[in-house]
Design an enzyme around this catalytic site. Structure first.
Site, PDB file in Angstrom:
ATOM      1  N   GLU A  45       0.825  -1.208   0.000  1.00 39.17           N
ATOM      2  CA  GLU A  45       0.000   0.000   0.000  1.00 39.17           C
ATOM      3  C   GLU A  45       0.856   1.253   0.000  1.00 39.17           C
ATOM      4  O   GLU A  45       0.492   2.251  -0.631  1.00 39.17           O
ATOM      5  CB  GLU A  45      -0.922  -0.005   1.236  1.00 39.17           C
ATOM      6  CG  GLU A  45      -1.941   1.127   1.254  1.00 39.17           C
ATOM      7  CD  GLU A  45      -1.439   2.404   1.915  1.00 39.17           C
ATOM      8  OE1 GLU A  45      -2.108   3.436   1.762  1.00 39.17           O
ATOM      9  OE2 GLU A  45      -0.365   2.385   2.564  1.00 39.17           O
ATOM     10  N   GLU A  46       1.994   1.221   0.688  1.00 36.36           N
ATOM     11  CA  GLU A  46       2.755   2.435   0.915  1.00 36.36           C
ATOM     12  C   GLU A  46       3.366   3.039  -0.346  1.00 36.36           C
ATOM     13  O   GLU A  46       3.422   4.254  -0.489  1.00 36.36           O
ATOM     14  CB  GLU A  46       3.868   2.186   1.944  1.00 36.36           C
ATOM     15  CG  GLU A  46       3.385   1.887   3.354  1.00 36.36           C
ATOM     16  CD  GLU A  46       2.703   3.073   4.031  1.00 36.36           C
ATOM     17  OE1 GLU A  46       2.490   4.105   3.370  1.00 36.36           O
ATOM     18  OE2 GLU A  46       2.394   2.964   5.221  1.00 36.36           O
TER      19      GLU A  46
ATOM     20  N   ASP B 142      -6.884   1.559   8.217  1.00 34.58           N
ATOM     21  CA  ASP B 142      -5.553   2.090   7.919  1.00 34.58           C
ATOM     22  C   ASP B 142      -5.400   3.511   8.440  1.00 34.58           C
ATOM     23  O   ASP B 142      -4.775   4.351   7.810  1.00 34.58           O
ATOM     24  CB  ASP B 142      -5.291   2.045   6.407  1.00 34.58           C
ATOM     25  CG  ASP B 142      -3.857   2.404   6.044  1.00 34.58           C
ATOM     26  OD1 ASP B 142      -2.987   2.332   6.934  1.00 34.58           O
ATOM     27  OD2 ASP B 142      -3.610   2.782   4.885  1.00 34.58           O
TER      28      ASP B 142
ATOM     29  N   HIS C  67       4.522   7.263   9.624  1.00 35.03           N
ATOM     30  CA  HIS C  67       5.714   7.247   8.767  1.00 35.03           C
ATOM     31  C   HIS C  67       6.987   7.706   9.481  1.00 35.03           C
ATOM     32  O   HIS C  67       7.904   8.233   8.841  1.00 35.03           O
ATOM     33  CB  HIS C  67       5.506   8.122   7.518  1.00 35.03           C
ATOM     34  CG  HIS C  67       4.465   7.610   6.584  1.00 35.03           C
ATOM     35  ND1 HIS C  67       4.117   8.270   5.414  1.00 35.03           N
ATOM     36  CD2 HIS C  67       3.670   6.504   6.631  1.00 35.03           C
ATOM     37  CE1 HIS C  67       3.172   7.596   4.785  1.00 35.03           C
ATOM     38  NE2 HIS C  67       2.878   6.519   5.516  1.00 35.03           N
TER      39      HIS C  67
END
Length: 437
Positions: free
Chosen positions: A301-302, A329, A403
């Site tokens: 996904e990232e 998420d 992140h």
């Protein structure tokens, strides 16, 4: 039944211990890495241990970006040098081996960059310094409003001859944690090195640039990242077979990959652990679903969404009818409810009228129109009639860790995680029993 779901989770829940294993025994899981493969193998074994009717892998090729050796950053004004905290943006290229030193120009937006043009930008490092807008109550709105400088800033700066880009971390927190994340380059364009800078260091840099005194402020940074050939990986899928409609599916999932700075606890270890826990809860209670229910650990996904695209592609090939897909998420914080993506107002009214009072005692009654999730969004064009749903936790702390090197297991609260898993299992139960009519 909903009360039973919460009782089972709050007394016998396994999401927190599973998350501990994922974070501490495997750790960061960037797509294409050895750790991502370890997570796939462990995730499959975990699902098999719960005795689901079917557990399988979906092969998918994913990007393989590597951060490389330690990054360096400095603000330079004459003989004065101030070290700063930076992190290469995902999919960025490396600097030359000696790094880059250049004059730096601060901008607040892509529009301002374009107004300045190549005459001003060429040969310089561009510093995107637009902060989060604090007026958003839900912080995802602030992230979306500030995000274009990270997603598109480096590619835009490259068009005007910039030699590098520094982006203010996408958070309202003032700290020394740089927030990485993907950036996008045009395939036929020039790629330039790009890095995030911590918010405190961004403020320091901005203050020094505004002083206007000579000598001019320069910036130095060095990073050693590279993109390797695509690597093989997998989505992990566990399934409880429907007793009445085995080829109709309710999917719940999160993404197994994470950025490489930390353990990917909130992003998105909590989401995958809540998803598999939702199925475990229903099975532990002896529930026999009418429709097939799946937990999916999506990969990539990232920095690519390859797993979500592959899942939708295979769903179409296999002529699977998806009734609903739910994604978690946004971290493992206190549950608030669910957002329904692109549904008719009449459907949303029915959902609120029929289910709001059932979920209210558990704090998950916020049933609103909104987005769903990157991994399930490709189902829109592949499975007619699917309702896409995003799990909504409290958003106030998510972008403190998102992140960053601080996205670790210790920053997840056990009870908040468990309440979220139970809320997701409850919604699955309601959809399976009653549909959306």
């Amino acid at each position: 039944m909903i009360r039973k779901i919460y009782d089972e989770e709050l007394v016998n829940g396994q999401a927190y211990s599973n998350l501990h294993y994922l974070c501490k025994n495997i750790g960061q899981r960037i797509s294409g890495s050895a750790n991502a493969q370890k997570a796939v193998e462990w995730g499959k074994k975990l699902m098999e241990s719960y005795g689901f009717d079917r557990v399988f892998l979906q092969p998918v090729m994913v990007p393989h970006w590597v951060r490389g050796a330690k990054e360096e950053g400095e603000i330079i004004k004459g003989d004065k040098k101030i070290k700063v905290h930076i992190a290469a943006l995902g999919m960025s290229v490396a600097t030359p081996k000696e790094g880059i030193t250049a004059n730096i120009i601060e901008v607040q937006s892509l529009k301002e960059l374009e107004t300045l043009g190549a005459d001003v930008i060429k040969g310089k490092i561009v510093f995107f310094n637009r902060p989060f807008d604090p007026r958003f109550i839900e912080t995802l709105g602030a992230y979306g409003a500030a995000g274009d400088q990270r997603f598109a800033g480096p590619a835009t700066a490259a068009k005007y001859g910039a030699v590098g880009v520094i982006v203010r971390s996408l958070t309202e927190s003032l700290d020394y944690y740089p927030h990485t994340g993907a950036t996008l380059f045009a395939k036929d364009g020039v790629n330039i090195p790009a890095a995030a800078i911590s918010t405190i260091d961004a403020n320091t840099l901005s203050t020094m640039l505004k002083m206007r005194s000579l000598p001019a402020v320069k910036f130095y940074f060095k990073q050693n990242c590279e993109t390797l050939p695509d690597a093989p990986s997998f989505n992990v899928v566990g399934e409880m077979k429907g007793t009445e409609n085995p080829n109709k599916f309710i999917t719940v999932g999160g993404h197994l990959d994470s950025w490489d700075l930390a353990e990917g606890a909130h992003d998105d270890g909590t989401g995958v652990m809540q998803s598999v826990e939702a199925l475990r809860l229903l099975k532990a209670l002896g529930y026999k679903p009418k429709n097939s229910i799946r937990a999916v650990f999506f990969m990539n996904e990232e920095n690519g969404d390859r797993g979500g695209l592959k899942y939708a592609e295979l769903a179409a090939q296999n002529k699977e009818e998806h009734i609903a897909a739910i994604e978690s998420d946004l971290g493992g914080f206190t549950p608030r409810g669910f957002s329904f993506d692109g549904v008719a107002p009449s459907l949303l009214r029915n959902v609120n009228n029929n289910w709001g009072k059932l979920l209210a005692p558990y704090g998950s009654e916020q049933l609103v129109a909104g987005g769903s999730g990157t991994d399930i969004e490709p189902l829109k064009g592949k499975s007619a009639g699917v309702v896409l749903i995003g799990y909504i936790p409290d958003s106030q702390r998510y972008f403190d860790v998102h992140h960053t090197p601080n996205d670790v297991f210790e920053n997840v609260n056990k009870r908040e995680l468990e309440l979220g898993a139970a809320s997701m299992a409850s919604l699955i139960y309601l959809i399976d029993q009653h549909g959306f009519n």
